[in-house]
Each structure stands twice: as C-alpha cells, then as structure tokens.
Write a protein that holds these residues in place. Structure first.
Motif, PDB file in Angstrom:
ATOM      1  N   UNK A 166      58.917 -19.989  10.769  1.00  0.00           N
ATOM      2  CA  UNK A 166      58.699 -20.979   9.714  1.00  0.00           C
ATOM      3  C   UNK A 166      59.785 -22.051   9.758  1.00  0.00           C
ATOM      4  N   UNK A 167      61.010 -21.647   9.998  1.00  0.00           N
ATOM      5  CA  UNK A 167      62.112 -22.613  10.087  1.00  0.00           C
ATOM      6  C   UNK A 167      61.911 -23.557  11.262  1.00  0.00           C
ATOM      7  N   UNK A 168      61.481 -23.002  12.396  1.00  0.00           N
ATOM      8  CA  UNK A 168      61.228 -23.839  13.570  1.00  0.00           C
ATOM      9  C   UNK A 168      60.100 -24.825  13.284  1.00  0.00           C
ATOM     10  N   UNK A 169      59.052 -24.389  12.620  1.00  0.00           N
ATOM     11  CA  UNK A 169      57.939 -25.274  12.274  1.00  0.00           C
ATOM     12  C   UNK A 169      58.420 -26.395  11.348  1.00  0.00           C
ATOM     13  N   UNK A 170      59.279 -26.044  10.396  1.00  0.00           N
ATOM     14  CA  UNK A 170      59.799 -27.053   9.468  1.00  0.00           C
ATOM     15  C   UNK A 170      60.645 -28.096  10.201  1.00  0.00           C
ATOM     16  N   UNK A 202      52.716 -34.394   9.803  1.00  0.00           N
ATOM     17  CA  UNK A 202      53.343 -33.206  10.392  1.00  0.00           C
ATOM     18  C   UNK A 202      53.534 -32.053   9.394  1.00  0.00           C
ATOM     19  N   UNK A 203      53.543 -32.366   8.103  1.00  0.00           N
ATOM     20  CA  UNK A 203      53.776 -31.337   7.088  1.00  0.00           C
ATOM     21  C   UNK A 203      52.486 -30.740   6.523  1.00  0.00           C
ATOM     22  N   UNK A 204      51.335 -31.288   6.896  1.00  0.00           N
ATOM     23  CA  UNK A 204      50.065 -30.817   6.334  1.00  0.00           C
ATOM     24  C   UNK A 204      49.850 -29.319   6.568  1.00  0.00           C
ATOM     25  N   UNK A 205      50.095 -28.870   7.785  1.00  0.00           N
ATOM     26  CA  UNK A 205      49.899 -27.458   8.093  1.00  0.00           C
ATOM     27  C   UNK A 205      50.838 -26.560   7.305  1.00  0.00           C
ATOM     28  N   UNK A 206      52.068 -26.990   7.160  1.00  0.00           N
ATOM     29  CA  UNK A 206      53.056 -26.211   6.423  1.00  0.00           C
ATOM     30  C   UNK A 206      52.689 -26.138   4.948  1.00  0.00           C
ATOM     31  N   UNK A 234      50.816 -23.836  -0.263  1.00  0.00           N
ATOM     32  CA  UNK A 234      50.047 -24.146  -1.465  1.00  0.00           C
ATOM     33  C   UNK A 234      48.623 -23.644  -1.273  1.00  0.00           C
ATOM     34  N   UNK A 235      48.184 -22.714  -2.104  1.00  0.00           N
ATOM     35  CA  UNK A 235      46.816 -22.209  -1.959  1.00  0.00           C
ATOM     36  C   UNK A 235      45.807 -23.302  -2.335  1.00  0.00           C
ATOM     37  N   UNK A 236      44.633 -23.217  -1.737  1.00  0.00           N
ATOM     38  CA  UNK A 236      43.584 -24.183  -2.024  1.00  0.00           C
ATOM     39  C   UNK A 236      43.146 -24.065  -3.487  1.00  0.00           C
ATOM     40  N   UNK A 237      42.800 -25.181  -4.079  1.00  0.00           N
ATOM     41  CA  UNK A 237      42.351 -25.195  -5.469  1.00  0.00           C
ATOM     42  C   UNK A 237      40.994 -24.482  -5.555  1.00  0.00           C
ATOM     43  N   UNK A 238      40.799 -23.698  -6.597  1.00  0.00           N
ATOM     44  CA  UNK A 238      39.511 -23.004  -6.743  1.00  0.00           C
ATOM     45  C   UNK A 238      38.399 -24.006  -7.010  1.00  0.00           C
ATOM     46  N   UNK A 239      37.233 -23.732  -6.443  1.00  0.00           N
ATOM     47  CA  UNK A 239      36.074 -24.607  -6.633  1.00  0.00           C
ATOM     48  C   UNK A 239      35.388 -24.257  -7.938  1.00  0.00           C
TER      49      UNK A 239
END
Length: 115
Positions: free
Chosen positions: A11-15, A100-104, A109-114
């Motif tokens: 995770x640190x490397x991805x950041x 670049x931060x979208x994946x992280x 952040x969990x997806x909003x419930x429909x």
C-alpha cells in the motif's frame, strides 16, 4: 504478521507511485498554464501597443473614440476567452492529478449504496 507487513508495504509503494505520477502530471499542467498565461500577456501587450500607435496618429476625437471602443471590445472578448481556456486547463489539471489516486481511493472508500 508478515502478511500484514507486506500488505502495508504494498500500500505504501502504491501511494508513493501515485504521488509521483500526480506530481509529474501536475508539473506538466502548471507548465502548460504558465505558457498560456505568458502568451496571453504578450498578445495583450502587443494589442495595447498597437492601439496606442493608432491613437498617436489620430486627427479627430471621433476616430480616437472609435479606436478605443474597438480596443475595449476586443480586449474584453479576449479576456473572456482566455478565462474560459484557463478554467478548462485548471479543470483538466485537477482531473489528471487525481487519476493516479482513483484506485487507492476506491479501495479505501466503499461504494455508496444504491437506492
């Protein structure tokens, strides 16, 4: 325990990778904006100088007013167009820097419930 460490390390490397990509995109975007602002300033100065030269050769008050009115109209239209263009450049910069931060972010952040 080792698996948690590896997860944190990944995770640190991805950041860091995302931050470096965002920095590169931001640097290019700011450079583009600076070039655009410089070009506009140069064009604006040249237009003002040309108008002053025209005014210096004017023989009648009416012609001077006409030249000034044309200059003001052209300057206003140019400023509006430039502001629109700069707004688009800043918007594109913000979007590109966030990519670049979208994946992280999607992992955190969990997806909003429909509904």
């Amino acid at each position: 325990m080792i698996q948690q460490f590896e997860t944190i390390q990944k995770a640190s490397k991805e950041n860091v990778d995302a931050a470096l990509k965002a920095f590169g995109v931001t640097s290019k975007g700011v450079q583009t904006i600076a070039v655009e602002a410089t070009d506009y300033a140069k064009k604006s100065f040249e237009a003002g100088t040309a108008t002053l030269e025209k005014l210096a050769g004017v023989k009648t008050f009416d012609k001077a007013l006409e030249i000034q009115a044309d200059y003001i109209k052209t300057s206003f239209e140019g400023a509006v167009a430039q502001l629109t263009k700069m707004g688009e450049l800043y918007t594109a910069l913000a979007k590109d820097a966030y990519k670049p931060f979208e994946g992280i972010v999607s992992k955190v952040v969990p997806a909003a419930p429909k509904a």
